[in-house]
Design an enzyme around this catalytic site. Structure first.
Site, PDB file in Angstrom:
ATOM      1  N   ALA A   1       6.612   0.188  -5.992  1.00  0.00           N
ATOM      2  CA  ALA A   1       7.651   1.135  -5.562  1.00  0.00           C
ATOM      3  C   ALA A   1       9.041   0.723  -6.065  1.00  0.00           C
ATOM      4  CB  ALA A   1       7.664   1.226  -4.038  1.00  0.00           C
TER       5      ALA A   1
ATOM      6  N   HIS B   1      -0.564  -1.180  -1.477  1.00  0.00           N
ATOM      7  CA  HIS B   1       0.203  -2.273  -2.086  1.00  0.00           C
ATOM      8  C   HIS B   1       1.445  -1.757  -2.807  1.00  0.00           C
ATOM      9  CE1 HIS B   1      -3.502  -4.269  -1.061  1.00  0.00           C
ATOM     10  NE2 HIS B   1      -4.147  -3.439  -1.831  1.00  0.00           N
ATOM     11  N   CYS B   2       2.085  -0.775  -2.189  1.00  0.00           N
ATOM     12  CA  CYS B   2       3.329  -0.206  -2.723  1.00  0.00           C
ATOM     13  C   CYS B   2       3.154   0.480  -4.072  1.00  0.00           C
ATOM     14  CB  CYS B   2       4.447  -1.255  -2.830  1.00  0.00           C
ATOM     15  SG  CYS B   2       4.959  -1.883  -1.250  1.00  0.00           S
ATOM     16  N   THR B   3       1.901   0.735  -4.465  1.00  0.00           N
ATOM     17  CA  THR B   3       1.691   1.479  -5.717  1.00  0.00           C
ATOM     18  C   THR B   3       1.102   2.836  -5.357  1.00  0.00           C
ATOM     19  OG1 THR B   3      -0.509   0.541  -5.959  1.00  0.00           O
ATOM     20  CG2 THR B   3       1.262  -0.601  -7.070  1.00  0.00           C
TER      21      THR B   3
END
Lengths: 397, 141
Positions: free
Chosen positions: A112, A351-353
């Site tokens: 992100a 995982h912030c993706t």
């Protein structure tokens, strides 16, 4: 390796959440405690003994970083971590130097922190974001990057190692390509600097960001490394004490030179000192040794789980110590909670993706990320738990 | 409650949840609910007719606790008067939050009476009830 250096490992845990943050060795904790217990003082302008000790340790951290990644020490800016570093690149430099229609190449497995700032910048000044397609194994290749480059491409921004797939991007070749084509090369090193040798100058990197806490250091501190002329043309995100020479009633002011200009306010002093110690510690072990060992652990894991038929692994071929997986029919978080029952610490989620789902086809995975202090017994414990996962609901419900 | 029975009810509602699947009808009010502390992410749709909850549906990705709680809550709430539904919701939340509650009002929701032993799962159990609560609040206005 070096397990005895880590107080957390004295308990019966298997720590496989190193992609999120790493454990701290005693030596890092000691130098930070020493600052708090023996020489607490602010940096600069101190004329007493404690402040002289603090200044020396603080300033020397830049030298430690510089030689660790082959960069000029005064081009290493202390930040609060990779997120801040990347935001400084986008809002401190790019906002001033890019214009509407300029193209920035990203890809969907970025964190992100390397997507959202660009989306915001696009909203503000009209840059165009293009997502380089990933390969069938979700890796990013120079060939796919080249296919997306046009004469409007001004920036290529990517993680050296992606945090879910764990593919190691060929930054030397990409860096050379960027420098030949007058493209700024922005590298998120959050998952690579802790695990693999990174050479800032040799790889033709323009900006490199990383966080101390993912490399045995404290939370709240990190680094932005930049080429000198770029940093000198970057606007500070923060203005205040420590970064100016003077300011007057007629609104005139003068800022200090880099890197101080980009470090307004009292920095996390203990954190910077701890980060310096962490880097010395990693350097002593050797980054090549760390990378090789993590790859061996991953291969050992892959060999051991071959026969677990309901285990889906998404990144068998990637060249780092990150494994992302699911058990068929089990929600990632339920699996993580189950593993916690055996004191195995992993992370579940996207995982912030959040865009990776477009390519990989699933929203959430469990991620085990290895580090040098993990051993083969740790992997055995994970494998054993995964083998017994048919009992998962008996354990978590 | 017997542990096996408890597990059976939760699993049944996790694997084959009641009213899962949205029907994109403009007569329904919609809400997305996700947690800051975990990765549960559910959408809810609700229709109220003449002060009665005539339908609730949901979809999304969430853990066994969150998904099963959505399923059981929907079963318990559909067909109820709005005020009665709010009472059931409050009573359920009280149980999860370790406050005093009325067992008689819970029905199958009693399967979550020991969730407090796993504090990190309280949010999973509360995610659907908070979403439904918000939807009712919105429709009552």
């Amino acid at each position: 390796m070096n397990r005895e250096d880590f107080p957390m490992l004295k308990s019966n845990i298997v720590y496989f959440d190193n992609g999120a943050t790493t454990l701290k060795p005693q030596c890092v904790i000691d130098v930070m405690n020493k600052y708090y217990l023996e020489h607490t003082s602010n940096i600069h302008r101190g004329d007493y003994d404690a402040s002289i000790i603090t200044n020396k340790l603080y300033d020397n951290t830049r030298n430690i970083i510089g030689s660790f990644i082959n960069a000029d020490p005064d081009c290493c800016v202390f930040t609060s971590g990779s997120t801040m570093s990347l935001n400084m690149v986008v809002f401190g430099y790019m906002k001033k130097h890019l214009k509407a229609g300029d193209e920035v190449l990203l890809n969907k497995s970025e964190h992100a922190s390397n997507i959202l700032p660009w989306i915001k910048l696009s909203e503000e000044i009209g840059i165009i974001i293009k997502y380089v397609p990933l390969n069938s194994d979700y890796s990013l290749t120079i060939d796919n990057i080249k296919k997306c480059v046009t004469e409007k491409t001004k920036v290529i921004s990517l993680a050296h190692i992606s945090n879910v797939v764990g593919d190691v991007r060929d930054i030397e070749t990409i860096g050379e390509f960027c420098s030949q084509n007058n493209i700024i090369f922005n590298v998120d090193g959050a998952q690579s600097v802790p695990h693999i040798m990174v050479d800032f100058k040799e790889s033709n990197i323009d900006f490199l960001s990383f966080s101390a806490h993912k490399m045995c250091g404290p939370t709240g501190v990190g680094v932005l490394v930049g080429k000198r002329n770029l940093l000198e043309n970057m606007d500070p995100i923060l203005y205040g004490g420590g970064m100016n020479n003077y300011f007057e009633e007629d609104n005139s002011y003068e800022l200090k030179s880099i890197p101080t200009r980009l470090e307004a306010g009292t920095p996390p002093i203990a954190g910077v000192i701890g980060m310096g110690e962490a880097i010395k510690y990693l350097d002593k072990i050797g980054m090549d040794k760390i990378h090789q060992y993590e790859k061996q652990l991953k291969q050992y894991f892959l060999d051991k789980v071959k026969d677990i038929s309901n285990l889906i692994i998404y990144n068998k071929d990637s060249d780092s110590g990150i494994v992302s997986f699911n058990i068929d029919g089990v929600f990632a978080q339920d699996l993580a909670i189950y593993l916690n029952h055996y004191n195995i610490y992993v992370r579940a989620g996207n995982h912030c993706t959040k865009m990776l789902k477009d390519d990989i086809g699933i929203n959430n995975t469990v991620r085990a990320s290895f580090y040098f202090y993990n051993n083969y017994e740790d992997v055995d414990r994970l494998v054993e738990a995964l083998k017994n996962s048919r009992d998962i609901f008996k354990i978590i419900l | 409650m017997d542990d096996n029975l408890r597990r059976e009810i939760i699993l049944e509602n996790y694997k084959e949840p009641y009213n899962r699947g949205l029907i994109d009808d403009e007569n329904y009010s919609k809400i997305n609910s996700r947690s800051d502390s975990c990765i549960d992410n559910l959408d809810f749709e609700m229709m109220i007719n003449n002060d009665i909850i005539s339908d609730i549906r949901f979809d999304g990705e969430a853990c066994a606790i969150s998904t099963s709680a959505a399923s059981i809550l929907i079963k318990e709430l559909v067909g109820k008067k709005v005020d009665d539904a709010l009472q059931i919701l409050n009573n359920y939340k009280n149980m999860i939050n370790e406050k005093s509650y009325d067992k008689e009002l819970l029905g199958e929701l009693i399967v979550y009476d020991e969730i407090y032993k796993q504090p990190n799962r309280k949010n999973c159990a509360l995610l659907p009830s908070n979403a439904i609560d918000k939807l009712i609040g919105r429709l009552k206005k």
